[in-house]
Design an enzyme around this catalytic site. Sequence first.
Site, PDB file in Angstrom:
ATOM      1  N   SER A   1       0.847  -1.196   0.000  1.00 62.03           N
ATOM      2  CA  SER A   1       0.000   0.000   0.000  1.00 62.03           C
ATOM      3  C   SER A   1       0.877   1.237   0.000  1.00 62.03           C
ATOM      4  CB  SER A   1      -0.902   0.001   1.232  1.00 62.03           C
ATOM      5  OG  SER A   1      -1.454   1.289   1.388  1.00 62.03           O
TER       6      SER A   1
ATOM      7  N   HIS B   1      -1.204  -1.242  -4.237  1.00 64.17           N
ATOM      8  CA  HIS B   1      -2.472  -0.872  -3.611  1.00 64.17           C
ATOM      9  C   HIS B   1      -2.513   0.644  -3.421  1.00 64.17           C
ATOM     10  CE1 HIS B   1      -5.992  -1.814  -1.046  1.00 64.17           C
ATOM     11  NE2 HIS B   1      -5.558  -0.854  -0.244  1.00 64.17           N
TER      12      HIS B   1
ATOM     13  N   ASP C   1      -4.676   3.728  -2.004  1.00 59.01           N
ATOM     14  CA  ASP C   1      -5.776   4.095  -1.112  1.00 59.01           C
ATOM     15  C   ASP C   1      -6.287   5.492  -1.433  1.00 59.01           C
ATOM     16  OD1 ASP C   1      -6.043   1.833   0.757  1.00 59.01           O
ATOM     17  OD2 ASP C   1      -3.978   2.319   1.288  1.00 59.01           O
TER      18      ASP C   1
ATOM     19  N   MET D   1      -8.821   8.316  -0.470  1.00 57.87           N
ATOM     20  CA  MET D   1      -9.665   8.747   0.663  1.00 57.87           C
ATOM     21  C   MET D   1     -10.131  10.171   0.420  1.00 57.87           C
ATOM     22  SD  MET D   1      -7.485   7.332   3.891  1.00 57.87           S
ATOM     23  CE  MET D   1      -6.664   5.736   3.863  1.00 57.87           C
TER      24      MET D   1
ATOM     25  N   HIS E   1      -8.263   1.157  -3.990  1.00 58.63           N
ATOM     26  CA  HIS E   1      -9.201   0.957  -2.875  1.00 58.63           C
ATOM     27  C   HIS E   1      -9.853   2.304  -2.589  1.00 58.63           C
ATOM     28  CE1 HIS E   1      -9.590   0.035   1.753  1.00 58.63           C
ATOM     29  NE2 HIS E   1     -10.769   0.106   1.149  1.00 58.63           N
TER      30      HIS E   1
ATOM     31  N   MET F   1     -12.010   4.663  -0.698  1.00 57.02           N
ATOM     32  CA  MET F   1     -12.699   4.944   0.566  1.00 57.02           C
ATOM     33  C   MET F   1     -13.335   6.317   0.407  1.00 57.02           C
ATOM     34  SD  MET F   1      -9.739   3.363   2.990  1.00 57.02           S
ATOM     35  CE  MET F   1      -8.585   3.406   1.631  1.00 57.02           C
TER      36      MET F   1
ATOM     37  N   MET G   1     -11.864  -5.657   5.497  1.00 64.19           N
ATOM     38  CA  MET G   1     -10.976  -4.745   6.217  1.00 64.19           C
ATOM     39  C   MET G   1     -10.638  -5.344   7.576  1.00 64.19           C
ATOM     40  SD  MET G   1     -10.262  -2.207   4.269  1.00 64.19           S
ATOM     41  CE  MET G   1      -9.315  -1.267   5.486  1.00 64.19           C
TER      42      MET G   1
ATOM     43  N   ASP H   1      -6.897  -6.259   4.338  1.00 62.01           N
ATOM     44  CA  ASP H   1      -6.210  -4.963   4.313  1.00 62.01           C
ATOM     45  C   ASP H   1      -6.271  -4.342   5.697  1.00 62.01           C
ATOM     46  OD1 ASP H   1      -5.154  -2.482   3.704  1.00 62.01           O
ATOM     47  OD2 ASP H   1      -6.853  -1.828   2.471  1.00 62.01           O
TER      48      ASP H   1
HETATM   49  O1  5RP Z   1      -6.892   0.893   3.426  1.00 60.97           O
HETATM   50  C1  5RP Z   1      -6.018   1.173   4.219  1.00 60.97           C
HETATM   51  C2  5RP Z   1      -6.338   1.988   5.441  1.00 60.97           C
HETATM   52  O2  5RP Z   1      -7.653   2.360   5.408  1.00 60.97           O
HETATM   53  C3  5RP Z   1      -4.583   0.746   3.953  1.00 60.97           C
HETATM   54  O3  5RP Z   1      -4.541  -0.002   2.752  1.00 60.97           O
HETATM   55  C4  5RP Z   1      -3.967  -0.059   5.092  1.00 60.97           C
HETATM   56  O4  5RP Z   1      -4.144   0.506   6.307  1.00 60.97           O
HETATM   57  C5  5RP Z   1      -2.506  -0.344   4.836  1.00 60.97           C
HETATM   58  O5  5RP Z   1      -1.661   0.048   5.853  1.00 60.97           O
HETATM   59  P1  5RP Z   1      -1.056  -0.938   6.988  1.00 60.97           P
HETATM   60  O6  5RP Z   1      -0.605  -2.190   6.277  1.00 60.97           O
HETATM   61  O7  5RP Z   1       0.075  -0.145   7.564  1.00 60.97           O
HETATM   62  O8  5RP Z   1      -2.171  -1.217   7.960  1.00 60.97           O
HETATM   63 FE   FE2 Z   2      -6.470  -0.042   1.536  1.00 67.58          FE
END
Ligand code: 5RP
Ligand code: FE2
Length: 223
Positions: free
Chosen positions: A7, A30, A32, A34, A63, A65, A134, A172
């Site tokens: 990520s 990955h 993210d 947001m 991903h 969000m 999640m 994740d």
């Molecule tokens: O979607 C996510 C948070 O919402 C990230 O993909 C996820 O938190 C990755 O970070 P880590 O592996 O450090 O937890």
């Molecule tokens: Fe994510």
Amino acid sequence: MAQINPSILSADFARLAEEAQAVAGADWLHVDVMDNHFVPNLTLGLPVVESLRKATDTPLDCHLMIEQPDRWAPAYAEAGAGSVTFHVEAAAAPVRLAREIRAQGARAAMALRPATPIEPYEDLLPELDMLLIMTVEPGFGGQAFLDIMLPKIRRARRMMDRHGLEMWLQVDGGVSASTIERCAEAGADVFVAGSAVYNADDPAGAVAALREQAERAAPAHRH
Ligand SMILES: O=C(CO)[C@H](O)[C@H](O)COP(=O)(O)O
Ligand SMILES: [Fe+2]
């Protein structure tokens, strides 16, 4: 075959191209997205995805969000994402949305927050290429893995097997050398890891080590 998706949330956003290349052995990158509405954090959007697409050969796993994924998700497929994940909690018409993502040529995936049960969505699974469970509350990297999600991962895998679906099961949040085996044993086969990869001295080595751990821990029939 276990897939490891680093990520970039834990990468240096000013050096994204280099950071993507630092994990060239990864299966997917990955990304993210947001919007500070669906989650209390703001990251990046379509223009960055378009640029990343050109900066790496590793396929992008976006991903989302965000609120209103029905409006925005197909554009991420158009921008070059190989896989687009929307949150079911935010989607108005998840079946129509999954079909639109697939029509753009991307894999369609649906994500569940920790408190969202999987059972109401059993009939939707054939519309999806991947389910994301999640294992932290979405919004931030570096949080502790939620062990209480393991039964949900097991139930999801059993559900997929029962329907004879080849789809992927992604986890994740808090995935690391100390938690990945439990996820693999429970039936996950796609592993997102942010801090465990980018905070390592050797990110590419961390990806390879995580993949090996996951492969070893996966139930025999999944090899
Ligand atoms: O979607 C996510 C948070 O919402 C990230 O993909 C996820 O938190 C990755 O970070 P880590 O592996 O450090 O937890
Ligand atoms: Fe994510």
